[in-house]
Design a protein around this motif. Structure first.
Motif, PDB file in Angstrom:
ATOM      1  N   LEU A  21      -5.572 -10.497  -7.241  1.00  0.00           N
ATOM      2  CA  LEU A  21      -4.585  -9.128  -7.278  1.00  0.00           C
ATOM      3  C   LEU A  21      -5.375  -8.275  -8.318  1.00  0.00           C
ATOM      4  O   LEU A  21      -5.780  -7.119  -8.013  1.00  0.00           O
ATOM      5  CB  LEU A  21      -3.035  -9.127  -7.099  1.00  0.00           C
ATOM      6  CG  LEU A  21      -2.591  -7.842  -7.533  1.00  0.00           C
ATOM      7  CD1 LEU A  21      -2.335  -7.272  -6.145  1.00  0.00           C
ATOM      8  CD2 LEU A  21      -1.225  -8.083  -8.100  1.00  0.00           C
ATOM      9  N   THR A  24      -9.431  -7.067  -8.969  1.00  0.00           N
ATOM     10  CA  THR A  24      -9.948  -5.876  -8.525  1.00  0.00           C
ATOM     11  C   THR A  24      -9.635  -4.742  -9.459  1.00  0.00           C
ATOM     12  O   THR A  24     -10.177  -3.607  -9.249  1.00  0.00           O
ATOM     13  CB  THR A  24      -9.517  -5.491  -7.168  1.00  0.00           C
ATOM     14  OG1 THR A  24      -8.045  -5.411  -7.201  1.00  0.00           O
ATOM     15  CG2 THR A  24      -9.931  -6.506  -6.110  1.00  0.00           C
ATOM     16  N   ALA A  25      -8.557  -4.699 -10.396  1.00  0.00           N
ATOM     17  CA  ALA A  25      -8.246  -3.678 -11.027  1.00  0.00           C
ATOM     18  C   ALA A  25      -9.065  -3.765 -12.778  1.00  0.00           C
ATOM     19  O   ALA A  25      -8.793  -2.850 -13.154  1.00  0.00           O
ATOM     20  CB  ALA A  25      -6.848  -3.704 -11.383  1.00  0.00           C
ATOM     21  N   ALA A  33     -17.317  -2.281  -5.372  1.00  0.00           N
ATOM     22  CA  ALA A  33     -16.560  -1.062  -5.174  1.00  0.00           C
ATOM     23  C   ALA A  33     -15.111  -1.261  -5.454  1.00  0.00           C
ATOM     24  O   ALA A  33     -14.482  -0.307  -5.619  1.00  0.00           O
ATOM     25  CB  ALA A  33     -16.835  -0.830  -3.592  1.00  0.00           C
ATOM     26  N   ALA A  34     -14.821  -2.401  -5.390  1.00  0.00           N
ATOM     27  CA  ALA A  34     -13.157  -2.841  -5.417  1.00  0.00           C
ATOM     28  C   ALA A  34     -13.003  -2.977  -6.952  1.00  0.00           C
ATOM     29  O   ALA A  34     -11.897  -3.211  -7.670  1.00  0.00           O
ATOM     30  CB  ALA A  34     -12.841  -3.935  -4.869  1.00  0.00           C
ATOM     31  N   LEU A  37     -10.256  -0.047 -10.676  1.00  0.00           N
ATOM     32  CA  LEU A  37      -9.033   0.837 -10.576  1.00  0.00           C
ATOM     33  C   LEU A  37      -8.735   1.774 -11.882  1.00  0.00           C
ATOM     34  O   LEU A  37      -8.360   3.021 -11.830  1.00  0.00           O
ATOM     35  CB  LEU A  37      -7.962  -0.044 -10.431  1.00  0.00           C
ATOM     36  CG  LEU A  37      -6.567   0.666 -10.343  1.00  0.00           C
ATOM     37  CD1 LEU A  37      -6.469   1.541  -9.088  1.00  0.00           C
ATOM     38  CD2 LEU A  37      -5.324  -0.407 -10.300  1.00  0.00           C
ATOM     39  N   SER A 209      -1.312   4.391  -4.058  1.00  0.00           N
ATOM     40  CA  SER A 209      -1.510   2.693  -3.909  1.00  0.00           C
ATOM     41  C   SER A 209      -0.210   2.365  -3.456  1.00  0.00           C
ATOM     42  O   SER A 209       0.001   1.206  -2.832  1.00  0.00           O
ATOM     43  CB  SER A 209      -2.385   2.305  -4.814  1.00  0.00           C
ATOM     44  OG  SER A 209      -1.630   2.173  -6.224  1.00  0.00           O
ATOM     45  N   ARG A 212       1.153   2.826  -0.243  1.00  0.00           N
ATOM     46  CA  ARG A 212       0.404   2.002   0.900  1.00  0.00           C
ATOM     47  C   ARG A 212       1.221   0.691   0.592  1.00  0.00           C
ATOM     48  O   ARG A 212       1.195   0.143   1.768  1.00  0.00           O
ATOM     49  CB  ARG A 212      -0.889   2.073   0.280  1.00  0.00           C
ATOM     50  CG  ARG A 212      -1.969   1.426   1.375  1.00  0.00           C
ATOM     51  CD  ARG A 212      -3.166   1.475   1.350  1.00  0.00           C
ATOM     52  NE  ARG A 212      -3.753   0.384   1.968  1.00  0.00           N
ATOM     53  CZ  ARG A 212      -3.831   0.240   3.391  1.00  0.00           C
ATOM     54  NH1 ARG A 212      -3.756   1.109   3.953  1.00  0.00           N
ATOM     55  NH2 ARG A 212      -4.529  -1.155   3.676  1.00  0.00           N
ATOM     56  N   PHE A 213       1.149   0.176  -0.435  1.00  0.00           N
ATOM     57  CA  PHE A 213       1.774  -1.268  -0.507  1.00  0.00           C
ATOM     58  C   PHE A 213       3.144  -1.156  -0.126  1.00  0.00           C
ATOM     59  O   PHE A 213       3.625  -2.113   1.128  1.00  0.00           O
ATOM     60  CB  PHE A 213       2.014  -1.546  -1.961  1.00  0.00           C
ATOM     61  CG  PHE A 213       2.814  -2.864  -2.038  1.00  0.00           C
ATOM     62  CD1 PHE A 213       2.089  -4.111  -2.140  1.00  0.00           C
ATOM     63  CD2 PHE A 213       4.224  -3.008  -2.348  1.00  0.00           C
ATOM     64  CE1 PHE A 213       2.768  -5.195  -2.179  1.00  0.00           C
ATOM     65  CE2 PHE A 213       4.956  -4.259  -2.618  1.00  0.00           C
ATOM     66  CZ  PHE A 213       4.177  -5.405  -2.514  1.00  0.00           C
TER      67      PHE A 213
ATOM     68  N   ARG B  17     -10.301   1.540  -3.428  1.00  0.00           N
ATOM     69  CA  ARG B  17     -10.283   0.673  -4.598  1.00  0.00           C
ATOM     70  C   ARG B  17      -9.012   0.201  -4.824  1.00  0.00           C
ATOM     71  O   ARG B  17      -8.510  -0.998  -4.950  1.00  0.00           O
ATOM     72  CB  ARG B  17     -10.793   0.969  -5.793  1.00  0.00           C
ATOM     73  CG  ARG B  17     -12.443   1.342  -5.824  1.00  0.00           C
ATOM     74  CD  ARG B  17     -12.743   1.572  -7.242  1.00  0.00           C
ATOM     75  NE  ARG B  17     -12.393   2.624  -7.586  1.00  0.00           N
ATOM     76  CZ  ARG B  17     -12.929   3.791  -7.857  1.00  0.00           C
ATOM     77  NH1 ARG B  17     -13.929   3.872  -6.845  1.00  0.00           N
ATOM     78  NH2 ARG B  17     -12.432   4.856  -8.273  1.00  0.00           N
ATOM     79  N   VAL B  18      -8.086   1.121  -4.888  1.00  0.00           N
ATOM     80  CA  VAL B  18      -6.711   0.846  -4.931  1.00  0.00           C
ATOM     81  C   VAL B  18      -5.909   0.043  -3.786  1.00  0.00           C
ATOM     82  O   VAL B  18      -5.347  -0.958  -4.239  1.00  0.00           O
ATOM     83  CB  VAL B  18      -5.976   2.239  -5.042  1.00  0.00           C
ATOM     84  CG1 VAL B  18      -4.364   1.798  -5.144  1.00  0.00           C
ATOM     85  CG2 VAL B  18      -6.516   3.027  -6.347  1.00  0.00           C
ATOM     86  N   THR B  19      -6.516   0.332  -2.662  1.00  0.00           N
ATOM     87  CA  THR B  19      -6.008  -0.570  -1.528  1.00  0.00           C
ATOM     88  C   THR B  19      -6.360  -1.873  -1.750  1.00  0.00           C
ATOM     89  O   THR B  19      -5.771  -2.790  -1.407  1.00  0.00           O
ATOM     90  CB  THR B  19      -6.928   0.000  -0.384  1.00  0.00           C
ATOM     91  OG1 THR B  19      -6.582   1.451   0.096  1.00  0.00           O
ATOM     92  CG2 THR B  19      -6.669  -0.641   0.767  1.00  0.00           C
ATOM     93  N   GLN B  20      -7.831  -2.039  -2.212  1.00  0.00           N
ATOM     94  CA  GLN B  20      -8.338  -3.187  -2.389  1.00  0.00           C
ATOM     95  C   GLN B  20      -7.170  -4.017  -3.344  1.00  0.00           C
ATOM     96  O   GLN B  20      -6.888  -5.132  -3.150  1.00  0.00           O
ATOM     97  CB  GLN B  20      -9.639  -3.496  -2.989  1.00  0.00           C
ATOM     98  CG  GLN B  20     -10.426  -4.583  -2.837  1.00  0.00           C
ATOM     99  CD  GLN B  20     -10.763  -5.133  -1.231  1.00  0.00           C
ATOM    100  OE1 GLN B  20     -10.626  -4.260  -0.699  1.00  0.00           O
ATOM    101  NE2 GLN B  20     -10.776  -6.251  -1.100  1.00  0.00           N
ATOM    102  N   LEU B  21      -7.005  -3.351  -4.412  1.00  0.00           N
ATOM    103  CA  LEU B  21      -5.844  -4.004  -5.225  1.00  0.00           C
ATOM    104  C   LEU B  21      -4.741  -4.764  -4.422  1.00  0.00           C
ATOM    105  O   LEU B  21      -4.288  -5.698  -4.810  1.00  0.00           O
ATOM    106  CB  LEU B  21      -5.585  -3.062  -6.554  1.00  0.00           C
ATOM    107  CG  LEU B  21      -4.499  -3.758  -7.317  1.00  0.00           C
ATOM    108  CD1 LEU B  21      -5.044  -4.511  -8.487  1.00  0.00           C
ATOM    109  CD2 LEU B  21      -3.898  -2.540  -8.144  1.00  0.00           C
ATOM    110  N   LEU B  22      -4.097  -3.627  -3.756  1.00  0.00           N
ATOM    111  CA  LEU B  22      -2.767  -3.954  -3.341  1.00  0.00           C
ATOM    112  C   LEU B  22      -2.585  -4.991  -2.053  1.00  0.00           C
ATOM    113  O   LEU B  22      -2.068  -5.536  -1.927  1.00  0.00           O
ATOM    114  CB  LEU B  22      -1.871  -2.620  -3.251  1.00  0.00           C
ATOM    115  CG  LEU B  22      -1.802  -2.168  -4.380  1.00  0.00           C
ATOM    116  CD1 LEU B  22      -1.127  -0.675  -4.299  1.00  0.00           C
ATOM    117  CD2 LEU B  22      -0.751  -2.970  -5.332  1.00  0.00           C
ATOM    118  N   LYS B  23      -3.972  -4.943  -1.383  1.00  0.00           N
ATOM    119  CA  LYS B  23      -4.160  -5.528  -0.191  1.00  0.00           C
ATOM    120  C   LYS B  23      -3.623  -7.071  -0.475  1.00  0.00           C
ATOM    121  O   LYS B  23      -3.053  -7.777   0.368  1.00  0.00           O
ATOM    122  CB  LYS B  23      -5.506  -5.585   0.572  1.00  0.00           C
ATOM    123  CG  LYS B  23      -5.641  -5.121   1.759  1.00  0.00           C
ATOM    124  CD  LYS B  23      -7.117  -5.109   2.064  1.00  0.00           C
ATOM    125  CE  LYS B  23      -7.196  -4.280   3.350  1.00  0.00           C
ATOM    126  NZ  LYS B  23      -8.431  -3.929   3.726  1.00  0.00           N
TER     127      LYS B  23
END
Lengths: 226, 226
Positions: A21, A24-25, A33-34, A37, A209, A212-213, B17-23
């Motif tokens: 988790l 990526t931040a 790309a990820a 953050l 974000s 989205r979560f 990117r944020v999406t990736q974090l939270l996915k």
């Protein structure tokens, strides 16, 4: 190398998941790309835009900003503030009581000279230090701090070490006004992104974000099913 | 399908990117080993262990627990609480003023019968509803709520709709005591993981993952460099 060193700390599957988790931040772009953050850090565009709303675990400042929230580690945010102050104004001050150190070797004596601390012979195998960097002046751990400074590095390394030693520790309860002052000072630094050791200071969770979560956009359109 | 619907909302690179974090934090396990951060939800082992420390953006409850922190969306946490109460005790109560609805079709009338609401003819193309599910009794939007219930679904669907309509809205400022009560009620539900529509209620950031993000273990051993 820096991230490589971190890897050694992993242990079990659940940690692995959590790691995934947060990986990526992490700043640095190592994950493509990820990776970054923290590019979304808000204070670049809106200095002073962070509002302290709570302290978490006596360690993090939770701050609200218009587009989301941030978690700032108090110790390293303060370290960044103090480090830049030392950069801007390096000042040696006389000590009322000199510190006497024993058994210094040649390299340590050279390092003291390099920092302008001028140790003075004070009997066999003993040296007196009669001045110190300003932030260390009144500290109980002054002898330890001076020994740390003698162990190597240049002036910058010394400033990092002093900032680290004198910054507010994690585990220290702080009231809201103090948290806000620290936030404000930190947002005004030239490099708020990392502490002088290179650690990230702020974890940002943007409102988009979070939306989205929590699947907010999804539920509005689709979820009622009636 | 549920996650598929979400995807439509993505737009730019930073969101990606944020999406990736939270996915990786989303429940459901769709992302393999990295998929289910919420397994680490603390309240299973320590009911009542969450302490409300702040409200963020009038929308999230920030809660501290011994191993980290949680962000709980207030609306859907309350929705879960209300939904389970309706499951346990579905009660129709008489209305002091009946609601008169116009132009109901056959399916709507059947749906009212199914829910036990027994619409009564009340002039040409008009029907009077003389009782309502208990949580709707005193609401200004009672006619709208009844029309919503008439549109389809079974008893469970109706309970979901009522819970959603009557749960505290996001954007409502709440004091700490109210936040704590909501947290306590939510932790006692049978399924605190998701709201009745299936949305995750709680984002957990464990202390170990935060320590890793902020590279705490790294700095202790390695960073001073002197």
């Amino acid at each position: 190398a820096l991230l490589g060193q971190q890897e050694t700390n992993l242990s079990d599957g659940s940690q692995q998941r959590v790691t995934q988790l947060l990986k990526t931040a992490e700043p640095g772009g190592l994950y493509g790309a990820a990776g970054d953050l923290s590019d979304a850090l808000p204070y670049r565009d809106r200095p002073g835009g962070l509002r302290a709303i709570a302290q978490v675990h006596d360690r993090y400042i939770l701050a609200e900003q218009p587009d989301g929230l941030c978690l700032i580690e108090q110790h390293i945010a303060h370290e960044r503030v103090l480090y830049e102050r030392l950069n801007d104004r390096w000042q040696l001050v006389p000590l009322t009581t000199p510190v006497v150190l024993e058994g210094l070797n040649e390299k340590q004596l050279e390092q003291f000279e390099r920092l302008g601390l001028a140790p003075e012979e004070f009997g066999p195998n003993r040296w007196a230090i009669r001045q110190a960097p300003e932030p260390l002046r009144d500290r109980d751990d002054l002898p330890d701090a001076l020994l740390e400074l003698s162990l190597g590095g240049n002036l910058d390394t010394a400033q990092v070490a002093i900032a680290c030693r004198t910054a507010i520790r994690n585990g220290t309860p702080l009231d809201l006004a103090t948290l806000q002052t620290l936030l404000d000072d930190w947002q005004r630094t030239r490099n708020p992104r990392t502490c002088p050791h290179g650690r990230p200071i702020c974890l940002t969770l943007s409102e988009s974000s979070l939306a989205r979560f929590f699947r907010r956009s999804w539920v509005v359109g689709k979820s009622h099913g009636i």
